[in-house]
Scaffold this motif. Structure first.
Motif, PDB file in Angstrom:
ATOM      1  N   ARG A  77       0.712  -1.138   0.025  1.00  0.00           N
ATOM      2  CA  ARG A  77       0.137   0.059  -0.082  1.00  0.00           C
ATOM      3  C   ARG A  77       0.798   1.224  -0.076  1.00  0.00           C
ATOM      4  NH1 ARG A  77      -3.507  -3.630   3.208  1.00  0.00           N
ATOM      5  NH2 ARG A  77      -2.441  -3.098   5.016  1.00  0.00           N
ATOM      6  N   ILE A  78       1.991   1.361   0.845  1.00  0.00           N
ATOM      7  CA  ILE A  78       2.970   2.361   0.775  1.00  0.00           C
ATOM      8  C   ILE A  78       3.303   2.674  -0.739  1.00  0.00           C
ATOM      9  CG2 ILE A  78       5.139   2.977   1.659  1.00  0.00           C
ATOM     10  CD1 ILE A  78       4.489   1.403   4.124  1.00  0.00           C
ATOM     11  N   LYS A  79       3.858   1.589  -1.474  1.00  0.00           N
ATOM     12  CA  LYS A  79       4.132   1.856  -2.772  1.00  0.00           C
ATOM     13  C   LYS A  79       3.336   2.080  -3.713  1.00  0.00           C
ATOM     14  CE  LYS A  79       6.446  -2.425  -2.701  1.00  0.00           C
ATOM     15  NZ  LYS A  79       6.966  -3.649  -3.071  1.00  0.00           N
ATOM     16  N   GLU A  80       2.048   1.578  -3.441  1.00  0.00           N
ATOM     17  CA  GLU A  80       0.751   1.913  -4.510  1.00  0.00           C
ATOM     18  C   GLU A  80       0.340   3.439  -4.494  1.00  0.00           C
ATOM     19  OE1 GLU A  80      -2.458  -0.346  -3.213  1.00  0.00           O
ATOM     20  OE2 GLU A  80      -1.595  -2.147  -4.063  1.00  0.00           O
ATOM     21  N   ARG A  81       0.641   4.129  -3.290  1.00  0.00           N
ATOM     22  CA  ARG A  81       0.475   5.628  -3.110  1.00  0.00           C
ATOM     23  C   ARG A  81       1.797   6.167  -3.523  1.00  0.00           C
ATOM     24  NH1 ARG A  81      -3.206   6.940   1.905  1.00  0.00           N
ATOM     25  NH2 ARG A  81      -4.917   5.625   1.677  1.00  0.00           N
ATOM     26  N   ASN A  82       2.748   5.597  -3.811  1.00  0.00           N
ATOM     27  CA  ASN A  82       4.080   6.375  -4.183  1.00  0.00           C
ATOM     28  C   ASN A  82       4.552   7.046  -2.973  1.00  0.00           C
ATOM     29  OD1 ASN A  82       4.043   5.261  -6.813  1.00  0.00           O
ATOM     30  ND2 ASN A  82       2.751   6.616  -7.368  1.00  0.00           N
ATOM     31  N   LEU A  83       4.290   6.501  -1.734  1.00  0.00           N
ATOM     32  CA  LEU A  83       4.828   7.143  -0.540  1.00  0.00           C
ATOM     33  C   LEU A  83       6.608   6.926  -0.581  1.00  0.00           C
ATOM     34  CD1 LEU A  83       2.203   6.448   2.155  1.00  0.00           C
ATOM     35  CD2 LEU A  83       2.484   8.396   0.910  1.00  0.00           C
ATOM     36  N   PRO A  84       7.368   8.031  -0.331  1.00  0.00           N
ATOM     37  CA  PRO A  84       8.643   7.789   0.051  1.00  0.00           C
ATOM     38  C   PRO A  84       8.685   6.848   1.265  1.00  0.00           C
ATOM     39  CG  PRO A  84       8.232  10.193  -0.039  1.00  0.00           C
ATOM     40  CD  PRO A  84       6.712   9.471   0.038  1.00  0.00           C
ATOM     41  N   TYR A  85       9.630   6.131   1.212  1.00  0.00           N
ATOM     42  CA  TYR A  85      10.124   5.089   2.325  1.00  0.00           C
ATOM     43  C   TYR A  85      11.460   5.042   2.504  1.00  0.00           C
ATOM     44  CZ  TYR A  85      10.139   1.247  -1.092  1.00  0.00           C
ATOM     45  OH  TYR A  85      10.592   0.743  -2.185  1.00  0.00           O
ATOM     46  N   TRP A  86      11.788   4.695   3.801  1.00  0.00           N
ATOM     47  CA  TRP A  86      13.130   4.469   4.087  1.00  0.00           C
ATOM     48  C   TRP A  86      13.402   3.301   4.930  1.00  0.00           C
ATOM     49  CZ3 TRP A  86      10.315   8.525   4.525  1.00  0.00           C
ATOM     50  CH2 TRP A  86      10.568   9.931   3.669  1.00  0.00           C
ATOM     51  N   ALA A  87      14.819   2.668   4.912  1.00  0.00           N
ATOM     52  CA  ALA A  87      15.251   1.484   5.647  1.00  0.00           C
ATOM     53  C   ALA A  87      15.506   1.850   7.088  1.00  0.00           C
ATOM     54  CB  ALA A  87      16.335   0.793   4.964  1.00  0.00           C
ATOM     55  N   ASP A  88      15.769   3.290   7.312  1.00  0.00           N
ATOM     56  CA  ASP A  88      16.279   3.686   8.443  1.00  0.00           C
ATOM     57  C   ASP A  88      15.598   4.987   8.890  1.00  0.00           C
ATOM     58  OD1 ASP A  88      17.371   5.218   6.409  1.00  0.00           O
ATOM     59  OD2 ASP A  88      18.727   6.214   7.743  1.00  0.00           O
ATOM     60  N   PRO A  89      15.463   5.269  10.594  1.00  0.00           N
ATOM     61  CA  PRO A  89      14.823   6.251  10.785  1.00  0.00           C
ATOM     62  C   PRO A  89      15.549   7.797  10.562  1.00  0.00           C
ATOM     63  CG  PRO A  89      15.865   5.268  12.690  1.00  0.00           C
ATOM     64  CD  PRO A  89      16.168   4.462  11.356  1.00  0.00           C
ATOM     65  N   MET A  90      16.577   7.702  10.133  1.00  0.00           N
ATOM     66  CA  MET A  90      17.369   9.062   9.992  1.00  0.00           C
ATOM     67  C   MET A  90      17.061   9.393   8.441  1.00  0.00           C
ATOM     68  SD  MET A  90      17.907   9.721  12.764  1.00  0.00           S
ATOM     69  CE  MET A  90      19.026  10.356  13.700  1.00  0.00           C
ATOM     70  N   ARG A  91      16.595   8.297   7.664  1.00  0.00           N
ATOM     71  CA  ARG A  91      15.904   8.820   6.251  1.00  0.00           C
ATOM     72  C   ARG A  91      17.253   8.948   5.317  1.00  0.00           C
ATOM     73  NH1 ARG A  91      12.067  13.424   7.503  1.00  0.00           N
ATOM     74  NH2 ARG A  91      11.117  12.464   9.321  1.00  0.00           N
ATOM     75  N   ARG A  92      18.435   8.238   5.535  1.00  0.00           N
ATOM     76  CA  ARG A  92      19.531   8.081   4.726  1.00  0.00           C
ATOM     77  C   ARG A  92      19.636   6.922   3.753  1.00  0.00           C
ATOM     78  NH1 ARG A  92      22.901   8.535  10.095  1.00  0.00           N
ATOM     79  NH2 ARG A  92      22.737  10.713  10.563  1.00  0.00           N
ATOM     80  N   GLU A  93      18.545   5.975   3.860  1.00  0.00           N
ATOM     81  CA  GLU A  93      18.539   4.896   2.863  1.00  0.00           C
ATOM     82  C   GLU A  93      17.180   4.811   2.141  1.00  0.00           C
ATOM     83  OE1 GLU A  93      20.025   1.061   4.275  1.00  0.00           O
ATOM     84  OE2 GLU A  93      20.445   2.143   6.193  1.00  0.00           O
ATOM     85  N   PRO A  94      16.899   5.870   1.256  1.00  0.00           N
ATOM     86  CA  PRO A  94      15.477   5.756   0.516  1.00  0.00           C
ATOM     87  C   PRO A  94      15.308   4.708  -0.141  1.00  0.00           C
ATOM     88  CG  PRO A  94      17.065   7.419  -0.391  1.00  0.00           C
ATOM     89  CD  PRO A  94      17.876   6.881   0.700  1.00  0.00           C
ATOM     90  N   GLY A  95      13.947   4.560  -0.447  1.00  0.00           N
ATOM     91  CA  GLY A  95      13.631   3.296  -1.348  1.00  0.00           C
ATOM     92  C   GLY A  95      13.971   1.852  -1.041  1.00  0.00           C
ATOM     93  N   ARG A  96      14.481   1.665   0.368  1.00  0.00           N
ATOM     94  CA  ARG A  96      14.842   0.442   0.674  1.00  0.00           C
ATOM     95  C   ARG A  96      14.096   0.040   2.117  1.00  0.00           C
ATOM     96  NH1 ARG A  96      20.866   0.570   1.462  1.00  0.00           N
ATOM     97  NH2 ARG A  96      20.683  -1.679   1.776  1.00  0.00           N
TER      98      ARG A  96
END
Length: 125
Positions: A77-96
């Protein structure tokens, strides 16, 4: 009785939009209303009580422990909405996503700037 978290207040610029966002992304039952709150209940009995405020929202972090299937559905659902997402809380690893503690995790933002996280394994587990 042991100490348990019962509810927390989530500040929002628009309580309806925020409650609906949480319900839809997390796949929860529709939010109820209690006084000035829209009440979003998660499966362990804790509620996110969404309160509309007329001042700047103070961004918080909300983490949800989910199963593998729920992770796939929420991440979808996150990807369907094209929401940015990150692997880490500091947002240094986008799209992972991350694979911490042998599970999977991902972070994204709600419409108010609150940091949301799903994990399939508790930290340190």
């Amino acid at each position: 009785m042991p100490v348990q978290l019962n509810h927390t207040i989530v500040e929002a610029r628009d309580r309806e939009e925020t409650a609906e966002f949480l319900v839809e992304i997390l796949g929860l039952t529709p939010a109820g209303t209690y006084g000035p709150f829209r009440v979003v209940e998660v499966d362990n009995g804790v509620s996110l009580d969404v309160l509309q405020v007329d001042q700047p929202v103070h961004p918080q972090h909300y983490a949800f422990l989910v199963g593998e299937d729920e992770f796939d559905r929420i991440w979808g659902r996150i990807k369907e909405r094209n929401l940015p997402y990150w692997a880490d809380p500091m947002r240094r690893e986008p799209g992972r996503i991350n694979t911490n503690d042998g599970g999977r995790g991902v972070y994204w933002l709600d419409p108010n700037g609150h940091s949301l996280e799903i994990i399939t394994r508790p930290y340190g587990g």
